[in-house]
Motif scaffolding. Structure first.
Motif, PDB file in Angstrom:
ATOM      1  N   GLY A   1      -5.029   2.033  -3.800  1.00  0.00           N
ATOM      2  CA  GLY A   1      -4.264   2.203  -2.567  1.00  0.00           C
ATOM      3  C   GLY A   1      -2.790   1.899  -2.722  1.00  0.00           C
TER       4      GLY A   1
ATOM      5  N   ASP B   1      -7.800  12.961  -9.354  1.00  0.00           N
ATOM      6  CA  ASP B   1      -8.814  12.964  -8.309  1.00  0.00           C
ATOM      7  C   ASP B   1      -9.414  11.568  -8.134  1.00  0.00           C
ATOM      8  OD1 ASP B   1      -8.484  15.705  -7.991  1.00  0.00           O
ATOM      9  OD2 ASP B   1     -10.260  16.231  -9.174  1.00  0.00           O
ATOM     10  N   ARG B   2      -9.695  10.903  -9.251  1.00  0.00           N
ATOM     11  CA  ARG B   2     -10.375   9.611  -9.213  1.00  0.00           C
ATOM     12  C   ARG B   2      -9.438   8.460  -8.847  1.00  0.00           C
ATOM     13  NH1 ARG B   2     -13.780   8.287  -8.049  1.00  0.00           N
ATOM     14  NH2 ARG B   2     -15.100   7.167  -9.497  1.00  0.00           N
TER      15      ARG B   2
ATOM     16  N   ARG C   1       0.831  -1.196   0.000  1.00  0.00           N
ATOM     17  CA  ARG C   1       0.000   0.000   0.000  1.00  0.00           C
ATOM     18  C   ARG C   1       0.874   1.258   0.000  1.00  0.00           C
ATOM     19  NH1 ARG C   1      -5.162   1.224   0.670  1.00  0.00           N
ATOM     20  NH2 ARG C   1      -5.712   3.289   1.488  1.00  0.00           N
TER      21      ARG C   1
ATOM     22  N   THR D   1      -6.573   9.065  -6.669  1.00  0.00           N
ATOM     23  CA  THR D   1      -5.934   9.320  -5.378  1.00  0.00           C
ATOM     24  C   THR D   1      -6.875   9.947  -4.362  1.00  0.00           C
ATOM     25  OG1 THR D   1      -5.105  11.517  -6.015  1.00  0.00           O
ATOM     26  CG2 THR D   1      -3.707   9.624  -6.528  1.00  0.00           C
ATOM     27  N   GLY D   2      -8.146  10.149  -4.725  1.00  0.00           N
ATOM     28  CA  GLY D   2      -9.110  10.755  -3.808  1.00  0.00           C
ATOM     29  C   GLY D   2      -9.709   9.749  -2.841  1.00  0.00           C
ATOM     30  N   LYS D   3     -10.739  10.179  -2.121  1.00  0.00           N
ATOM     31  CA  LYS D   3     -11.349   9.355  -1.084  1.00  0.00           C
ATOM     32  C   LYS D   3     -12.136   8.171  -1.646  1.00  0.00           C
ATOM     33  CE  LYS D   3     -11.721  13.086   2.327  1.00  0.00           C
ATOM     34  NZ  LYS D   3     -12.643  13.892   3.184  1.00  0.00           N
ATOM     35  N   ASP D   4     -12.637   8.311  -2.868  1.00  0.00           N
ATOM     36  CA  ASP D   4     -13.441   7.243  -3.466  1.00  0.00           C
ATOM     37  C   ASP D   4     -12.822   6.844  -4.804  1.00  0.00           C
ATOM     38  OD1 ASP D   4     -15.471   5.452  -4.022  1.00  0.00           O
ATOM     39  OD2 ASP D   4     -16.805   6.987  -4.865  1.00  0.00           O
ATOM     40  N   PRO D   5     -11.678   6.140  -4.782  1.00  0.00           N
ATOM     41  CA  PRO D   5     -10.947   5.871  -6.028  1.00  0.00           C
ATOM     42  C   PRO D   5     -11.711   4.970  -6.984  1.00  0.00           C
ATOM     43  CG  PRO D   5      -9.987   4.656  -4.199  1.00  0.00           C
ATOM     44  CD  PRO D   5     -10.991   5.579  -3.606  1.00  0.00           C
TER      45      PRO D   5
END
Length: 356
Positions: A203, A190-191, A108, A193-197
């Motif tokens: 990860g 964004d997609r 990870r 490395t963001g909160k909702d990949p």
């Protein structure tokens, strides 16, 4: 120095990409991403921006089928748009090295990410050989199709044509494309490395080690993305004009220019070289053409014999140089590994002239 002969068709009669040079096997998956915050820049009646992205990555010993290179319809439209009289299936059946959906390897947050932006009129698949090689060396690689700048096929079977080709002669075209591509790349980051990949194995990516490389107008997109998105730490321009100049305030992050005689042909390179204020190198490849930094050099140069596009350097040698110098650059700046190749002329690669 002469390069190796261009790849020949494999036993099944298809063209084949050269094998990656790194120690890892390679997996790949495709993502369909939808940015609902903006309309399509080329077809504004479409109120969302749809993108197709390929993710290449180091894989555990993979079992499964090799991923397809591109769809038959994409190949037909691409070759027709480039004025190439070769049947589309010759290109679409190209044998790749990555296994679709293979299990990734890595801990990870351990893998650096490189985003690839292709040249205008070319799909993300045009940089597959470079992507596979970087993945085999331990990178996650995201190849972005900039919709309506090349034929793009979506999961539901739709193939979007090159709508932007109709306005390519507009004086503002280069600026429009560069800005649209930078927005595409930031959305992809964004997609990933963001909160909702969007990728279930995202990860593995280390968001503090992100680079970008682009061919042709994708190269200018690399600098503009770096200027607008601080997440991109290092960039490469492969033979692309700077449609949006680097401002006088400069770009202080590492950057590599990798081109075919740009010091003569493209006045934007010496202009913007002065504003690269961080680590920088300018590598000129003798005998290379504009298309030498894409898959089409090893795949099609031997079939077409087009020296204006592919230069006089063999396709295999062009690809070897591209892979070697791009990997060395990212190994230095995303991994901190010393790279003497980038500091002095190389006896192994006498075609490459370096400027610091």
């Amino acid at each position: 120095m002469a390069g190796k002969p261009a790849p020949r068709p494999d036993a099944a009669g298809a063209l084949a990409l050269p094998r990656p040079t790194g120690p890892h096997r390679v997996g790949v998956t495709a993502l369909h991403l939808v940015d609902r915050s903006r309309p399509d820049p080329w077809v504004p009646e479409r109120k969302v921006r749809e993108l197709m992205v390929s993710i290449w990555y180091p894989a555990r010993t993979p079992k499964g089928e090799r991923a397809p290179y591109m769809t038959a319809e994409e190949a037909e439209l691409l070759l027709k748009g480039q004025g190439v009289e070769v049947p589309g299936e010759v290109l679409s059946r190209t044998r790749t090295n990555a296994v679709a959906g293979a299990t990734p390897r890595g801990r990870r947050g351990s893998l650096p990410l490189v985003v690839l932006s292709p040249g205008f009129g070319m799909p993300r698949s045009s940089l597959t050989a470079l992507a596979e090689d970087l993945a085999s060396r331990g990178y996650v690689v995201a190849g972005v199709d900039h919709t309506h700048e090349a034929p793009v096929t979506f999961p539901d079977g739709r193939t979007a044509p090159c709508a932007a080709c109709a306005v390519e002669d507009d004086p503002r075209f280069g600026e429009r494309s560069t800005r649209a591509r930078a927005a595409d790349v930031s959305f992809v980051l964004d997609r990933l490395t963001g909160k909702d990949p969007a990728w279930k194995h995202a990860g593995l990516i280390d968001p503090s080690r992100i680079g970008m490389a682009g061919h042709s107008i994708g190269g200018n997109s690399a600098t503009h993305t770096m200027l607008t998105d601080p997440r991109v730490r290092a960039g490469v321009n492969m033979d692309g004009s700077f449609w949006i100049p680097i401002p006088d305030t400069g770009l202080a992050r590492p950057f590599l220019l990798l081109g075919a005689g740009q010091e003569v042909k493209d006045p934007t390179w010496p202009r913007d070289w002065a504003n690269l204020t961080g680590w920088r190198r300018w590598a000129t490849v003798k005998g290379a053409g504009h298309g030498s930094f894409t898959d089409y050099a090893p795949l099609l140069a031997g079939l077409l014999g087009d020296e204006e596009t592919f230069g006089t350097l063999s396709g295999a040698r062009s690809l070897e140089i591209t892979r070697t110098y791009v990997a060395a650059f990212f190994d230095l700046h995303l991994r901190g590994r010393a790279q003497p190749l980038l500091d002095r002329p190389s006896h192994r690669y006498p075609e490459v002239a370096l400027r610091r």
